[in-house]
Design an enzyme around this catalytic site. Sequence first.
Site, short mmCIF file in Angstrom:
data_model
loop_
_atom_site.label_atom_id
_atom_site.label_comp_id
_atom_site.label_asym_id
_atom_site.label_seq_id
_atom_site.Cartn_x
_atom_site.Cartn_y
_atom_site.Cartn_z
N HIS A 263 0.83 -1.20 0.00
CA HIS A 263 0.00 0.00 0.00
C HIS A 263 0.86 1.25 0.00
CE1 HIS A 263 -2.95 -2.95 1.53
NE2 HIS A 263 -3.88 -2.13 1.06
N ASP A 336 -4.35 -6.69 -7.38
CA ASP A 336 -4.60 -5.94 -6.15
C ASP A 336 -4.83 -4.49 -6.56
OD1 ASP A 336 -4.86 -5.35 -3.44
OD2 ASP A 336 -3.02 -6.41 -2.88
#
Length: 410
Positions: A263, A336
């Site tokens: 992230h 993702d």
Amino acid sequence: MKKQLASLICISLLWVSSCEASPAEESNVETVLQTTTEETTTNTTLSPTPTPIPYIYMPYEGSEAARAILSDMTLEEKVYQMLIVNPETLTGNIYDYDTVFNDVTSQGIAGHPVGGLIFFGGNILSPEQITEFISSCQNASEIGLFIAIDEEGGDITRIASNNEFDVEVFPPMGQIQDEEQAYIVGSTIGEYIADYGFNLNFAPVADVNSNPDNPVIGERSFSGDPLIVAQMVRSAVRGFNDSGVFCTLKHFPGHGDTVADTHIEAASISRSYSEMLSLELVPFAAGIEEGADFIMAAHITTPNADPSGLPASLSYFWLTEVLRYEMGFEGIVVTDSMSMAAITDNFSPEEAAVMAVYAGCDILLMPEDPEAYVRGIIAAVEDGILPEDRIDASVLRIIDTKIEGGIIQI
């Protein structure tokens, strides 16, 4: 951009020609990596010129019904089917989560006919609210939407963590003790999210919790033992399938040994392919065998398995050579979130979009700039980097999966 993309794509393919033993060679799928070199014996003054490695991807013919739907779609509409976004991306809301369907939402879906939407905790206020929101979105979509959620159990839930919902609350998956419990997790979560209109869950986690310093997996994984994870994943997939909700094995090829969070930064694992084959890939193989319809590709790099240095989500090696041809996965490959720093810090939207599709992805999740992603892929088709048949293969998989799940009524 065309030259940059071509160079990056070549990096992901050409390294294999110098490998002594690739997984594909070991599995008798040499055609994936086949190269030819022009004969130069008649003119020794010329250097050998290798013929470019052919772009080979797993074809998908699709059902007659899917092909009929595809035949009426423009290239732009096809590419939009390959995106799953959050509602705010369509409405331009940069201040808060969307919680109601309105004219702006309707216009967003009409103007950007995406393949699906993903909802987070901020989008979900109550059973009545989210059911109405999802139903309205589905009614506004001409084809029908994947409606996705991350509802793993434990700390990663959007519904079970909301006190407005009367649903069973499960502990982290690392505390699940046996296969029967894993099945109950899958079937129970699948049933309650389906009640509110969700048809796709980004679970179960198939990562092996092999590194205690991992900041992102931990007890989201069933175990540090790949065989235990495989057993639990198999049972959870069976539970989700019995509930009628599509499930997703994540995060391929295995995020459990990283010490960084994609992230916020790049993450890597140092194992070789053979080491990963006996550890990280074991639960994914079990989930594929049990019938999981989706696999989520991680943004991790694996330099000792795939020397291209590319994230797995952009890696032809991992997604086509290994996942498609070595492991035989025929379902939908989803990335993702493409808004993670591991992607956005290193690739432009156009580069990331084209490389992900070239590598073997069918759906791009939460692109930072969907319009740029669509433009990039269309340009790659027009420039000959991506065959339109490659786009068709993904969209036919998507349409057939939606037909299977009752999202598209035939």
